[in-house]
Scaffold this active site. Structure first.
Site, short mmCIF file in Angstrom:
data_model
loop_
_atom_site.label_atom_id
_atom_site.label_comp_id
_atom_site.label_asym_id
_atom_site.label_seq_id
_atom_site.Cartn_x
_atom_site.Cartn_y
_atom_site.Cartn_z
N LYS A 23 0.81 -1.22 0.00
CA LYS A 23 0.00 0.00 0.00
C LYS A 23 0.84 1.26 0.00
CE LYS A 23 -3.57 0.13 2.74
NZ LYS A 23 -4.40 0.08 3.97
N ASP A 32 -12.60 5.72 20.61
CA ASP A 32 -12.54 7.07 21.12
C ASP A 32 -13.47 7.93 20.26
OD1 ASP A 32 -11.58 9.44 22.41
OD2 ASP A 32 -10.16 9.73 20.78
N ASP A 43 -13.43 12.14 19.65
CA ASP A 43 -12.74 13.18 18.88
C ASP A 43 -11.47 12.65 18.22
OD1 ASP A 43 -13.90 16.15 19.62
OD2 ASP A 43 -14.27 14.70 21.21
N ASP A 62 -11.85 16.94 15.72
CA ASP A 62 -11.84 17.46 17.08
C ASP A 62 -12.94 18.51 17.28
OD1 ASP A 62 -10.97 17.80 19.68
OD2 ASP A 62 -9.49 19.33 19.15
N THR A 68 -15.52 7.69 25.47
CA THR A 68 -15.09 9.07 25.20
C THR A 68 -14.84 9.83 26.49
OG1 THR A 68 -15.82 11.19 24.26
CG2 THR A 68 -17.53 9.70 25.03
N ASP A 79 -7.87 21.83 25.66
CA ASP A 79 -8.08 21.91 27.10
C ASP A 79 -7.28 20.83 27.79
OD1 ASP A 79 -9.51 19.51 26.66
OD2 ASP A 79 -11.35 20.63 26.30
N LYS A 105 -9.55 5.18 30.56
CA LYS A 105 -10.19 4.35 29.54
C LYS A 105 -9.98 2.86 29.75
CE LYS A 105 -11.00 7.72 25.98
NZ LYS A 105 -10.90 8.10 24.57
N ASP A 144 -6.73 7.78 19.17
CA ASP A 144 -5.65 8.60 18.62
C ASP A 144 -4.62 9.03 19.65
OD1 ASP A 144 -6.30 11.92 19.18
OD2 ASP A 144 -7.84 10.45 19.64
#
Length: 431
Positions: free
Chosen positions: A113, A153, A155, A161, A189, A348, A356, A388
């Site tokens: 790829k 997750d 965002d 985001d 999340t 933030d 998690k 991410d």
């Protein structure tokens, strides 16, 4: 353009994954020895095809050697004497593996790829290795075990985001395809909302698609949950609710370990975190304000149009994390008060109760209790968490590695590619 600023920033220890960097270093040697940057200008020199073939062979050999080291490390995991594996000596931060990783096969898959072996000026990169590891994990979880649970997750994984999962998002039909294959889905999340309407606002495209799908059975529609605030609020699918979600009473999903976290201990931890945040605002003169919730505390920009500098956010998360570790006796799942997660959200910084790893664990236990005669939780090797943020500091997906296999993506587009890969591997297993 790669600036000196970006290069120097990426070299900071808390911004690196040492296992990926180590593999990248191994692959740099054959690149230096076999790449032919002047081959195009030397008619009598080695052809580009020969160079590519030799580089491919050497890269594949290295990935096979790393495979062997991982297999040895897995064997040492079961060793009650805690004798470190060779891989542990070479890469001290390495954690446990729940499956073997077919890295040689994954490299060959990605080389077809990305044409890694054909490059003459750019050596195998961090992203190359990250994607090879992702493919290896997908191959493993679809051949060595059966995927029972996929958690995501929000965002930067499912949507950009601060955005929402809109009806035209290409991830939606791929998640529905997982549900059709009887794979349970959890959205884990950091967004900590106490009401269903807030989550519907962020995930309405997916929830509406599930409600309207003609491919899903009623049972399959209920195979999705939303775990908010890392591990603090659980919502299940409810076709009769206006928001298509209903909150699950806390007592129904708390694990025995989580039930030991007292309200007084949670408040005390958040008080310490809030004081640390206030000190950071004062010390760095941050254009930020404190936001306190019942299970979290953090800082957000005072003006939504102003972004707090990236370095200031990371300094804040590292300072707050260290202060909390000193106060509660560690950051792991067994500290003296309650587990917490300090993370940089990009705009933030927040400290959440739990992390998690607990959120994914709740999903594993919830689905096992709800749908199975056997109450044994879904096992780590049957679970895939996609996110991410996997760097060791200020990243809230990192802790999921302790309870599930993981895939590290960098954008929603990569999540689409990952789910297409997964679907392909699952189809091959079924055929």
């Amino acid at each position: 353009m790669t600036t000196r600023y970006r290069v120097e920033y990426a070299l900071k220890t808390h911004r690196r994954d040492q296992f990926i960097e180590w593999i990248k270093g191994l692959l740099a040697v054959p690149f230096v020895l076999y790449s032919q940057p002047t081959g195009v200008f030397e008619p009598n020199g080695i052809s580009i095809a020969q160079m590519s073939e030799e580089a491919h062979r050497r890269y594949a050999e290295i990935m096979r050697d790393v495979e062997v080291l991982i297999n040895d490390h897995i064997a040492h995991q079961a060793n009650l004497h805690n004798i470190p594996s060779k891989l542990k000596l070479l890469v001290p931060p390495i954690g446990n593996f729940f499956t073997r990783l077919p890295l040689e096969a994954a490299f060959k898959f990605q080389d077809r790829k990305r044409y890694i072996s054909s490059r003459r000026f750019v050596s195998p990169s961090f992203n190359d290795v990250r994607l090879i590891l992702n493919s290896a994990q997908l191959m493993a979880i679809t051949t060595q075990s059966t995927l029972q649970l996929a958690t995501f997750d929000g965002d930067v994984t499912l949507y950009d985001d601060g955005q929402s999962l809109e009806p035209n998002n290409p991830i939606i039909p791929r998640i529905i395809d997982l549900l059709v294959k009887n794979v349970k889905v959890g959205i884990v999340t950091a967004a900590g909302y106490t009401t269903a309407d807030k989550y519907y606002g962020r995930l309405h495209g997916l929830l509406d698609a599930i409600s309207e799908s003609t491919r899903l059975t009623p049972q399959q529609r209920h195979n999705i949950v939303i775990m908010g605030g890392e591990a603090n609020y659980l919502f299940e699918y409810n076709p009769s609710a206006p928001e298509l979600l209903s909150p699950v009473p806390t007592k129904q999903w708390l694990t025995p370990e989580m039930a030991t976290w007292s309200d007084a201990s949670i408040t005390a931890l958040l008080d310490v975190a809030e004081a640390a945040f206030r000190d950071c605002i004062k010390t760095m003169n941050l254009p930020a304000t404190i936001m306190r919730k019942d299970r979290a505390v953090g800082i957000i920009a005072s003006d939504p149009n102003v972004r707090i500098p990236r370095e200031s956010l990371e300094e804040t998360v590292l300072v707050v994390q260290k202060i909390l570790e000193l106060n509660v006796g560690g950051s792991d799942r067994h500290n003296k008060v309650v587990p917490f997660c300090a993370f940089n959200g990009g705009r933030d910084v927040f400290v959440d109760i739990g992390d998690k790893s607990w959120g994914v664990s709740v999903c594993q236990t919830w689905f096992a209790r709800k749908h199975g005669a056997d109450p044994t939780p879904i096992r780590p090797e049957e679970t895939l968490h996609v996110g991410d943020q996997f760097l060791s500091a200020g990243s809230n997906d990192f802790k999921a590695r302790s309870v599930a296999t993981t895939a590290w993506i960098a954008s929603p587009a990569e999540t689409v590619d990952l789910l297409d890969e997964l679907a392909g591997f699952m189809t091959k297993k079924l055929s």
